[in-house]
Design an enzyme around this catalytic site. Structure first.
Site, PDB file in Angstrom:
ATOM      1  N   ASP A  33       0.794  -1.245   0.000  1.00 11.17           N
ATOM      2  CA  ASP A  33       0.000   0.000   0.000  1.00 11.17           C
ATOM      3  C   ASP A  33       0.826   1.295   0.000  1.00 11.17           C
ATOM      4  O   ASP A  33       1.782   1.406   0.771  1.00 11.17           O
ATOM      5  CB  ASP A  33      -0.861   0.110   1.267  1.00 11.17           C
ATOM      6  CG  ASP A  33      -1.556  -1.165   1.639  1.00 11.17           C
ATOM      7  OD1 ASP A  33      -1.555  -2.101   0.840  1.00 11.17           O
ATOM      8  OD2 ASP A  33      -2.099  -1.219   2.760  1.00 11.17           O
ATOM      9  N   GLU A 211     -10.745  -2.047   4.168  1.00 11.67           N
ATOM     10  CA  GLU A 211      -9.401  -1.577   4.506  1.00 11.67           C
ATOM     11  C   GLU A 211      -9.190  -0.215   3.843  1.00 11.67           C
ATOM     12  O   GLU A 211      -9.902   0.162   2.914  1.00 11.67           O
ATOM     13  CB  GLU A 211      -8.339  -2.549   3.962  1.00 11.67           C
ATOM     14  CG  GLU A 211      -8.497  -3.974   4.469  1.00 11.67           C
ATOM     15  CD  GLU A 211      -7.400  -4.907   3.950  1.00 11.67           C
ATOM     16  OE1 GLU A 211      -6.738  -5.525   4.777  1.00 11.67           O
ATOM     17  OE2 GLU A 211      -7.209  -5.013   2.716  1.00 11.67           O
TER      18      GLU A 211
HETATM   19  N1  DQQ Z   1      -2.125  -3.701   3.967  1.00 11.09           N
HETATM   20  C1  DQQ Z   1      -1.655  -3.238   5.246  1.00 11.09           C
HETATM   21  C2  DQQ Z   1      -2.862  -3.081   6.104  1.00 11.09           C
HETATM   22  C3  DQQ Z   1      -3.938  -2.894   5.094  1.00 11.09           C
HETATM   23  C4  DQQ Z   1      -3.557  -3.848   4.007  1.00 11.09           C
HETATM   24  C5  DQQ Z   1      -0.646  -4.218   5.783  1.00 11.09           C
HETATM   25  C6  DQQ Z   1      -4.186  -3.542   2.683  1.00 11.09           C
HETATM   26  O1  DQQ Z   1      -2.731  -1.975   6.957  1.00 11.09           O
HETATM   27  O2  DQQ Z   1      -5.214  -3.142   5.624  1.00 11.09           O
HETATM   28  O3  DQQ Z   1       0.451  -4.330   4.922  1.00 11.09           O
HETATM   29  O4  DQQ Z   1      -3.445  -4.040   1.605  1.00 11.09           O
END
Ligand code: DQQ
Length: 475
Positions: A33, A211
């Protein structure tokens, strides 16, 4: 301070034609992300979920890159690393950046064997974003609202300023009902008051867990973007456009922001008042393939968001990208009856086209095409079905031919031509039709010679097609 990723590592991948050259990705290893995107004193900061130790998801740190033009990036030192014994000991998960006295990161700290303890933390910088000091009393928020019926999904803070204070959305779920985003308020980013769910989804339609929320005004409306788990391991990004009054959101229109590989997008308002969005372009490779490659994940080209008169979300790659345009092949006013081979070859092109189609017409742009056309990726529009398809045919082991294909609805108004913007960069293919249908795809052809571009169709006409060569942003 942990040193930034070593830029010279990029050279190691020079012969890897699957690796993008004009999309941002770190010198090596895993990225997911985008986090904390913000423009501050002219400089754009892009943080990202990063594993400094390998090319698969693990050990979440915040990597950091900066840019003056959203095109060329410089790698900065890692901004956040897990603190042993701290609330983020298992990982510094996604979040955002704001300015509150000092530059501040708001993020989720993860703990537990399955990352099931998720609490919200802050860190500030006193040297213009270079190094980050975690708040001594982190976490600032740890209790999941009881209405959620679970405690393991509670993450990805998105914070914005209103006249009377700071507001924050956290992504979560309401068990057996659907994904949810919870709204909070604070004066100081430390004491948070829970208000209510801003929106609750529907398991069947838009995901079991949400998310990476975004919530912002656009035109005369507010837009909520969420990334959703769709049960069977797939994930889709949805948006809702509606009104926001007294801290309650009433959606009027719901849409799909991307149908395939773009996930966890994050937006920011830049100093020119543009609402910019960058999304993680996921791989479709296995862990072993990524380990072997030594890298994984890319960020999309930043897109400017707007709404059309039907309150649909429009996405346009930033015009700054045009500064990279190299040699251009242009085709104008040609009827399509069969196939036209084009002179330009891959692996990094920016294509923009407009096509007029008869009711039964179709047109297709083909990229990564082998000289004998057996290995290829077709982007096909069929007017009769009002649908857009991306289809990759490639050679598997023992010369088995593999096809991956995705078809999505794309409705044109009776007086509307098809427009296609196609950003092809190694294994990345960003496809945006009429600025509103986004279909991000990955392709991993086996042959470097599979670099051809073709145009074909029937009962259709190219109004104009520009195919531009794109150089590496790292030279
Ligand atoms: N990636 C992160 C989280 C999120 C997810 C962890 C979404 O915080 O919810 O790497 O790809």
């Amino acid at each position: 301070m942990i040193a930034g990723p070593n830029p010279s590592l990029r050279e190691r991948f020079a012969s890897d034609f699957h690796r993008p050259i004009y999309h941002y990705l770190p010198p090596s290893n895993w990225m997911n992300d985008p986090n904390g995107i913000i423009q501050w004193q002219g400089l754009y900061h892009l943080f990202y979920q990063y594993n400094p130790f390998g090319a698969v998801w693990s050990n979440m740190h915040w990597g950091h890159a900066v840019s003056r033009d959203l095109v060329h990036w410089e790698d900065w030192p890692i901004a956040l690393s897990p603190t042993p014994g701290g609330p983020d000991e298992a990982g510094c998960f996604s979040g955002c950046a704001i300015i509150h006295e000092h530059p501040t990161l708001v993020y989720t700290g993860a703990r537990g064997i399955g990352y099931e303890i998720q609490t919200q933390c802050i860190a500030t910088s006193h040297d213009n974003f270079l190094t980050w000091e975690k708040y001594l009393h982190n976490p600032v928020l740890s209790e999941v609202p009881a209405v959620s019926g679970q405690t393991a999904d509670f993450r990805d803070p998105f914070v914005w300023r209103e006249a009377d204070g700071w507001y924050m959305l956290l992504a979560s779920q309401i068990k057996s009902v659907g994904g949810a985003v919870f709204l909070y308020r604070s004066d100081n980013l430390i004491d948070w008051e829970y208000l209510h769910p801003l929106l609750v989804g529907d398991n069947q339609r838009n995901g079991t867990v949400w998310e990476c929320p975004n919530f912002f005004p656009l035109g005369d409306r507010w837009v909520l973007i969420i990334s959703a788990h769709m049960g069977s391991g797939t994930a889709t990004v949805f948006y809702f456009v509606g009104s926001y009054t007294d801290h309650h959101f009433t959606p009027e229109v719901e849409g799909v922001l991307d149908y395939a590989q773009l996930y966890a997008p994050l937006t920011t308002l830049d100093e020119a008042n543009r609402r910019l969005m960058i999304g993680w372009i996921r791989e479709t490779r296995t862990d072993n393939e990524m380990r072997h490659a030594g890298w994984s994940g890319a960020q999309s080209i930043p897109r400017i968001l707007a709404l059309d008169s039907h309150k649909r979300l429009l996405m346009t790659p930033v015009p700054e990208l045009d500064s990279l345009h190299g040699a251009t092949q242009q085709i104008e006013m040609r009827d399509l009856n069969g196939e036209i081979p084009l002179e330009t070859r891959g692996w990094a092109l920016d294509m923009a086209g407009e096509f007029a189609l008869q009711p039964d017409g179709w047109c297709a742009l083909t990229v990564a095409c082998a000289p004998d056309a057996r290995e290829r990726t077709d982007i096909l529009y069929e007017a009769a079905h009002q649908r857009l398809t991306v289809r990759t045919t490639t050679f598997g082991t023992e010369a088995v031919v593999l096809t991956t294909s995705r078809t999505v609805p794309h409705q044109l108004n009776p007086d509307e031509n098809l427009t296609l913007r196609v950003l092809w960069d190694g294994s990345v293919l960003e496809i945006i039709a009429n600025q509103r249908t986004s279909l991000t795809h990955r392709l991993y052809p086996t042959l470097r010679e599979s670099s051809g571009v073709r145009l074909s169709g029937s009962q259709s006409r190219v109004i104009r097609l520009d195919i531009r060569e794109m150089p590496s942003i790292w030279q």
